[in-house]
Design an enzyme around this catalytic site. Structure first.
Site, short mmCIF file in Angstrom:
data_model
loop_
_atom_site.label_atom_id
_atom_site.label_comp_id
_atom_site.label_asym_id
_atom_site.label_seq_id
_atom_site.Cartn_x
_atom_site.Cartn_y
_atom_site.Cartn_z
N HIS A 1 -10.44 -5.38 -1.29
CA HIS A 1 -11.08 -5.78 -2.39
C HIS A 1 -10.69 -7.07 -2.75
CE1 HIS A 1 -7.29 -5.22 -4.27
NE2 HIS A 1 -7.10 -3.98 -3.90
N HIS B 1 -7.14 -8.49 -2.54
CA HIS B 1 -6.81 -9.08 -1.46
C HIS B 1 -7.51 -10.23 -1.11
CE1 HIS B 1 -6.70 -4.44 -0.49
NE2 HIS B 1 -5.41 -4.54 -0.32
N ASP C 1 2.02 -6.04 -6.75
CA ASP C 1 3.26 -5.25 -6.38
C ASP C 1 4.35 -6.08 -6.59
OD1 ASP C 1 1.97 -2.63 -4.86
OD2 ASP C 1 0.63 -4.73 -4.43
N SER D 1 -7.27 -1.89 -7.33
CA SER D 1 -6.09 -1.36 -6.22
C SER D 1 -7.22 -0.67 -5.36
CB SER D 1 -5.29 -0.40 -7.16
OG SER D 1 -4.83 0.45 -6.23
N ARG E 1 -6.30 2.22 -4.39
CA ARG E 1 -6.40 3.41 -5.03
C ARG E 1 -7.19 3.82 -6.06
NH1 ARG E 1 -0.65 3.09 -2.89
NH2 ARG E 1 -0.42 4.64 -1.50
P1 AMP Z 1 -2.27 -3.35 -0.08
O1 AMP Z 1 -3.38 -3.39 0.80
O2 AMP Z 1 -2.23 -2.43 -1.19
O3 AMP Z 1 -0.65 -3.14 0.66
O4 AMP Z 1 -2.03 -4.71 -0.47
C1 AMP Z 1 -1.89 -6.00 0.32
C2 AMP Z 1 -1.67 -7.02 -0.66
O5 AMP Z 1 -2.77 -7.38 -1.65
C3 AMP Z 1 -0.05 -6.94 -1.52
O6 AMP Z 1 0.56 -8.18 -1.38
C4 AMP Z 1 -0.81 -6.74 -2.79
O7 AMP Z 1 0.01 -6.92 -3.67
C5 AMP Z 1 -2.13 -7.35 -2.91
N1 AMP Z 1 -2.86 -6.93 -3.93
C6 AMP Z 1 -3.36 -5.58 -4.05
N2 AMP Z 1 -4.14 -5.56 -4.97
C7 AMP Z 1 -4.01 -6.54 -5.78
C8 AMP Z 1 -4.68 -7.27 -6.95
N3 AMP Z 1 -5.30 -6.58 -7.74
N4 AMP Z 1 -4.47 -8.58 -7.29
C9 AMP Z 1 -3.51 -9.52 -6.53
N5 AMP Z 1 -2.99 -9.12 -5.49
C10 AMP Z 1 -3.22 -7.63 -4.85
#
Ligand code: AMP
Length: 284
Positions: free
Chosen positions: A33, A36, A156, A191, A193
């Site tokens: 999204h 990312h 995170d 997110s 999720r």
């Molecule tokens: P994930 O796919 O949830 O493991 O996230 C991958 C990376 O994207 C991690 O470094 C997260 O902290 C970052 N991330 C996820 N959501 C956000 C957001 N809303 N804003 C900034 N970074 C994000």
């Protein structure tokens, strides 16, 4: 370029290293999204080459969590990366990363275990072993991609703090670039999720960011006692929220703060429609 095997990635990296190019890595679990995307854009801007990993890492999920139903949207992810100027999308299978038995077999036995002091609190309290899984997979990705820069979101924050500690403790030769939280216009932190939530659930989820913003307003007005600041938050929550934690902790050490200061982060985790959501805000 979409690659699934470690060998192919290594070959390409070797080529780039020979040419003296800098490499940025953005580790993700896919279902990409705009959050990312902001990390990806930072990497594309800063580095000659950008690698995005898309891997739903089984060893960071606890029993009973959403490993099986976690959204997997590789085609769309690949397209987003392509448009953003990503050079490699690395999407390995669990078998590629952990061998025939995937995990807990002789194919894969070595874990990177971050310090207990950082993992026995906040998300680590309910997600036992989660950060071992995160540190292990991120270490593997670092070794495969050998990036100069790795981009992680402040969404995170506990993970970011733990990974910074790991890089420092193990002298991993790269720089971690922390990236700001991307939110919807209404404040909801993006997110993967959030996809599990109904429209009503999304409305209820807004309480998390609202109460964090309100805490920051109160802090800026001069309230520093963290129990008083916590009190201001509870009025935002109702029977639609199941609060797991609301805590004030140090940005570097994760130590608890009784009196908030400019190095304090407010962390929250709560369930809405049984979806576990996390958010945080820095009080500086
Ligand atoms: P994930 O796919 O949830 O493991 O996230 C991958 C990376 O994207 C991690 O470094 C997260 O902290 C970052 N991330 C996820 N959501 C956000 C957001 N809303 N804003 C900034 N970074 C994000």
């Amino acid at each position: 370029m979409l690659l699934h095997s470690i060998i192919e990635v290594r070959e390409q990296i070797k080529e780039w290293k020979k040419q003296g190019l800098t490499i940025g890595l953005v580790p993700t679990m896919g279902a990409l999204h705009n959050g990312h995307k902001s990390l990806i854009e930072k990497s594309v801007e800063k580095c000659d080459k950008t690698v995005v990993s898309v891997f739903v890492n089984p060893i960071q999920f606890c029993p009973g969590e959403d490993l099986d139903k976690y959204p997997r949207t590789l085609d769309a992810d690949n397209e987003l990366c392509d448009k953003a100027g990503v050079d490699i999308v690395f999407a390995p299978t669990p078998k590629e990363m952990y061998g025939e038995g995937h995990i807990l077999s002789n194919d894969f036995l070595t874990y990177v275990v971050p310090p207990y002091f950082y993992t026995d609190k906040l998300c680590g309290k309910s997600r036992v072993g989660h950060f071992d899984g995160v540190c292990t997979v991120v270490n593997k990705l670092f070794n495969i991609v050998q990036p100069d820069y790795a981009f992680f979101g402040k969404k995170d924050m506990q993970q970011l703090i733990i990974l910074k500690k790991m890089v420092n403790d193990l002298n991993i030769p790269l720089e971690i670039i922390p990236c700001p939280i991307v939110r919807e216009d209404n404040g909801l932190a993006l997110s993967s999720r959030n996809k599990y939530l109904t429209e009503k659930g999304k409305e209820n989820a807004l309480a998390l960011s609202k109460l964090l913003f309100n805490i920051k307003v109160c802090y800026n007005k001069g309230i520093t006692d963290t129990s008083a600041l916590s009190e201001t938050a509870y009025s935002f929550l109702n029977e639609n929220h199941s609060l797991e934690y609301l805590e004030f902790r140090d940005k570097d050490t994760l130590e608890e703060k009784k009196i908030a200061d400019n190095n304090t982060v407010v962390f929250i985790a709560a369930r809405v429609e049984n979806v576990r959501l996390i958010d945080n805000i820095e009080l500086n």
